[in-house]
Design an enzyme around this catalytic site. Structure first.
Site, PDB file in Angstrom:
ATOM      1  N   ASN A  75     -47.511   5.187  -4.389  1.00  0.00           N
ATOM      2  CA  ASN A  75     -48.364   6.367  -4.291  1.00  0.00           C
ATOM      3  C   ASN A  75     -49.567   6.209  -5.213  1.00  0.00           C
ATOM      4  OD1 ASN A  75     -46.364   6.702  -6.331  1.00  0.00           O
ATOM      5  ND2 ASN A  75     -46.673   8.903  -6.380  1.00  0.00           N
ATOM      6  N   GLU A 110     -52.578   8.525  -6.681  1.00  0.00           N
ATOM      7  CA  GLU A 110     -53.051   9.904  -6.810  1.00  0.00           C
ATOM      8  C   GLU A 110     -54.532   9.942  -7.170  1.00  0.00           C
ATOM      9  OE1 GLU A 110     -50.280  11.771  -9.514  1.00  0.00           O
ATOM     10  OE2 GLU A 110     -48.751  11.845  -7.942  1.00  0.00           O
ATOM     11  N   CYS A 123     -49.496   8.616  -0.206  1.00  0.00           N
ATOM     12  CA  CYS A 123     -48.070   8.351  -0.405  1.00  0.00           C
ATOM     13  C   CYS A 123     -47.760   6.865  -0.276  1.00  0.00           C
ATOM     14  CB  CYS A 123     -47.233   9.107   0.617  1.00  0.00           C
ATOM     15  SG  CYS A 123     -47.260  10.882   0.408  1.00  0.00           S
ATOM     16  N   GLU A 169     -45.305   5.422   1.282  1.00  0.00           N
ATOM     17  CA  GLU A 169     -44.922   5.015   2.640  1.00  0.00           C
ATOM     18  C   GLU A 169     -46.147   4.631   3.461  1.00  0.00           C
ATOM     19  OE1 GLU A 169     -43.989   7.680   0.967  1.00  0.00           O
ATOM     20  OE2 GLU A 169     -42.131   8.556   1.726  1.00  0.00           O
ATOM     21  N   CYS A 200     -42.558  12.846   3.065  1.00  0.00           N
ATOM     22  CA  CYS A 200     -43.234  14.117   3.349  1.00  0.00           C
ATOM     23  C   CYS A 200     -43.580  14.199   4.839  1.00  0.00           C
ATOM     24  CB  CYS A 200     -44.497  14.247   2.504  1.00  0.00           C
ATOM     25  SG  CYS A 200     -45.877  13.262   3.115  1.00  0.00           S
ATOM     26  N   CYS A 210     -46.088  11.583   6.153  1.00  0.00           N
ATOM     27  CA  CYS A 210     -45.485  10.243   6.280  1.00  0.00           C
ATOM     28  C   CYS A 210     -44.544  10.181   7.481  1.00  0.00           C
ATOM     29  CB  CYS A 210     -44.750   9.871   4.997  1.00  0.00           C
ATOM     30  SG  CYS A 210     -45.889   9.536   3.643  1.00  0.00           S
TER      31      CYS A 210
END
Ligand code: THU
Length: 133
Positions: free
Chosen positions: A44, A46, A55, A57, A94, A97
């Site tokens: 991830n 940010e 993310c 993934e 999430c 994803c």
């Protein structure tokens, strides 16, 4: 490592999570995608503008796509900062994803660090949005 076990793939995901850029949430996530015998890692990433976070993934899935490997057979996801005894929900992909997994990894086995369960994209996002397929 062209045919890793789920545990090996999870270990790679957990290792890559250490490189996450998560100065805001301090919640590091790593992902390892197995595609056509090769492994692609993601973390991830940010941003000070919080909503721009990427993310792990999606980072890993994009890495496989960049390399031209579209047959994705497995993805391992490691939320290394989730307490080991915490609810599984705190380690699930999430919604965004799930939509990516549904499109790019519909056949993939999805493994989560700290769970024996194996998931599929369809299980995680039934009735996923489709426009032209
Ligand atoms: N995160 C992921 O990397 N994958 C998910 O599926 C859920 C959330 C990241 C985004 C953000 O950097 C941090 O976890 C906290 O939400």
């Amino acid at each position: 490592m062209s045919n890793p076990t789920p545990q090996e793939l999870l270990a790679l995901a957990a290792q890559s999570a250490r490189r996450a850029y998560a100065p805001y949430s301090h919640f590091r996530v790593g992902a390892a995608v197995l595609a056509e015998g090769e492994i692609f890692l993601g973390v991830n990433v940010e941003n000070d503008a919080y909503s721009l976070a990427l993310c792990a993934e999606r980072a890993a899935l994009a890495a496989a796509i960049v390399a031209g490997k579209r047959q994705i057979s497995a993805i391992a996801i490691a939320c290394i900062d989730a307490p080991p005894d915490s609810d599984l929900r705190g380690r699930m992909p999430c919604g965004a994803c799930r939509q990516w997994l549904s499109e790019l990894a519909p056949q993939a086995k999805i493994y989560l660090l700290g769970s024996e369960q194996e998931f599929s994209a369809d299980q995680l996002l039934p009735w996923a949005f489709r426009w032209k397929r």
